[in-house]
Design an enzyme around this catalytic site. Structure first.
Site, PDB file in Angstrom:
ATOM      1  N   ASP A 188      48.341  77.055  -0.251  1.00 10.89           N
ATOM      2  CA  ASP A 188      46.983  76.519  -0.234  1.00 10.89           C
ATOM      3  C   ASP A 188      46.640  76.056   1.177  1.00 10.89           C
ATOM      4  O   ASP A 188      47.443  75.374   1.828  1.00 10.89           O
ATOM      5  CB  ASP A 188      46.863  75.340  -1.200  1.00 10.89           C
ATOM      6  CG  ASP A 188      46.984  75.753  -2.649  1.00 10.89           C
ATOM      7  OD1 ASP A 188      46.796  76.961  -2.929  1.00 10.89           O
ATOM      8  OD2 ASP A 188      47.291  74.881  -3.486  1.00 10.89           O
TER       9      ASP A 188
ATOM     10  N   HIS B 190      54.499  77.734  -7.367  1.00  7.47           N
ATOM     11  CA  HIS B 190      53.325  78.214  -6.636  1.00  7.47           C
ATOM     12  C   HIS B 190      53.590  79.620  -6.092  1.00  7.47           C
ATOM     13  O   HIS B 190      54.555  79.846  -5.366  1.00  7.47           O
ATOM     14  CB  HIS B 190      53.024  77.232  -5.492  1.00  7.47           C
ATOM     15  CG  HIS B 190      51.640  77.323  -4.968  1.00  7.47           C
ATOM     16  ND1 HIS B 190      51.290  76.847  -3.722  1.00  7.47           N
ATOM     17  CD2 HIS B 190      50.488  77.825  -5.508  1.00  7.47           C
ATOM     18  CE1 HIS B 190      50.001  77.029  -3.521  1.00  7.47           C
ATOM     19  NE2 HIS B 190      49.491  77.625  -4.593  1.00  7.47           N
TER      20      HIS B 190
ATOM     21  N   HIS C  48      43.327  79.263  -1.976  1.00  8.34           N
ATOM     22  CA  HIS C  48      44.637  79.779  -2.390  1.00  8.34           C
ATOM     23  C   HIS C  48      44.810  81.160  -1.778  1.00  8.34           C
ATOM     24  O   HIS C  48      43.982  82.066  -1.973  1.00  8.34           O
ATOM     25  CB  HIS C  48      44.718  79.873  -3.926  1.00  8.34           C
ATOM     26  CG  HIS C  48      45.999  80.468  -4.410  1.00  8.34           C
ATOM     27  ND1 HIS C  48      47.150  79.737  -4.561  1.00  8.34           N
ATOM     28  CD2 HIS C  48      46.304  81.746  -4.776  1.00  8.34           C
ATOM     29  CE1 HIS C  48      48.115  80.524  -5.000  1.00  8.34           C
ATOM     30  NE2 HIS C  48      47.614  81.761  -5.145  1.00  8.34           N
TER      31      HIS C  48
ATOM     32  N   HIS D 200      39.892  74.096  -2.122  1.00  9.09           N
ATOM     33  CA  HIS D 200      40.862  74.594  -1.147  1.00  9.09           C
ATOM     34  C   HIS D 200      40.858  76.122  -1.239  1.00  9.09           C
ATOM     35  O   HIS D 200      40.177  76.695  -2.096  1.00  9.09           O
ATOM     36  CB  HIS D 200      42.289  74.044  -1.422  1.00  9.09           C
ATOM     37  CG  HIS D 200      42.868  74.504  -2.700  1.00  9.09           C
ATOM     38  ND1 HIS D 200      42.612  73.896  -3.925  1.00  9.09           N
ATOM     39  CD2 HIS D 200      43.713  75.545  -2.989  1.00  9.09           C
ATOM     40  CE1 HIS D 200      43.271  74.515  -4.881  1.00  9.09           C
ATOM     41  NE2 HIS D 200      43.940  75.529  -4.345  1.00  9.09           N
TER      42      HIS D 200
END
Length: 258
Positions: free
Chosen positions: A155, A151, A232, A230
């Site tokens: 998030d 990642h 990011h 969500h």
């Protein structure tokens, strides 16, 4: 027919003549500088009438002249005093005006400095991109969901349509479709770093627009490569993918608790 006024032992000079003679005598004394009493046969030692200098009529004239001079001097002194007092009053008023103007100028300068300082604080302030939220997926979390194998951001938990804020002051450099990021916004911050907001359902700003801390820039969603709605969020050194830095450390270094 002319009438002559004869003089003799039974006639005395008229009052006009006596006054004329007396004035002439006084004038003569004044001209020659002689101070004394003129003697005449008519002024016998036993005469009870005092015809001294004081009775000539000249002394009252001098006395009246001195009184007028004193009045003029007093009037001049009063005028001088009034002029000096007016000058002092004007000087005091001017000094008070200058003091008030200087005070007002200093107050305005202080207000302007305070306003600039407040503006700097406001522009340097940082906020979380989503209010009252938390990090649901951390930075560098590994998995097959990400092409890089981990990642590149964090998030924030957010239902679709949640307001997304600019974390600080900056200029929008890119908006629109960002591939796996879906609808995205990239902002160049005042400190030269960049922030990125992905998977948006709505974009509320355009490239070239300046933004302030906490400004509404879009709405969260689930566009692009995502398993659900969500936000990011990434912190970067350039506007491009692959220049990411730890967003949690970035926000905390600017006073945002995440």
């Amino acid at each position: 027919m002319a009438f002559n006024c004869a003089t003799g032992k039974h006639r005395r000079p008229s009052m006009i003549k006596r006054g004329t003679v007396r004035a002439a005598g006084v004038a003569a004394l004044a001209t020659t500088g002689v101070v004394g009493t003129l003697a005449a046969p008519s002024f016998a030692a036993g005469n009870s009438v005092d015809h001294s200098f004081e009775q000539t009529g000249l002394n009252p004239v001098i006395t009246i002249g001195n009184a007028i001079a004193d009045q003029i001097d007093a009037q001049a002194e009063a005028q001088k005093h009034a002029a000096e007092e007016a000058a002092r009053k004007k000087a005091a008023e001017e000094a008070a005006r200058l003091k008030a103007a200087a005070k007002a100028k200093a107050e305005r300068a202080a207000e302007e400095r305070a306003a600039r300082a407040a503006e700097r604080r406001r522009l340097n302030r940082f906020v979380a991109p989503v209010s009252h939220s938390y990090v649901s997926t951390g930075y560098k979390t590994g998995g097959s969901l990400w092409s890089s194998g981990s990642h590149t951001g964090i998030d924030f938990h957010a239902a679709s349509g949640t307001v997304v804020h600019a974390v600080g002051a900056g200029t929008v450099v890119r908006t629109g479709w960002g591939g796996a990021y879906g609808n995205e916004i990239v902002i160049r911050m005042h400190d030269g770093t960049y922030t990125q907001y992905g998977h948006l359902s709505s974009i509320g700003v355009s490239a070239g627009q300046t933004v302030t801390p906490g400004q509404h820039i879009g709405l969260s969603g689930s566009t692009g490569n995502t398993t659900g709605p969500h936000l990011h969020f990434e912190a970067r050194t350039t506007p491009e993918y692959g220049s990411d830095i730890d967003p949690v450390a970035y926000l905390r270094s600017h006073g945002v608790g995440v």
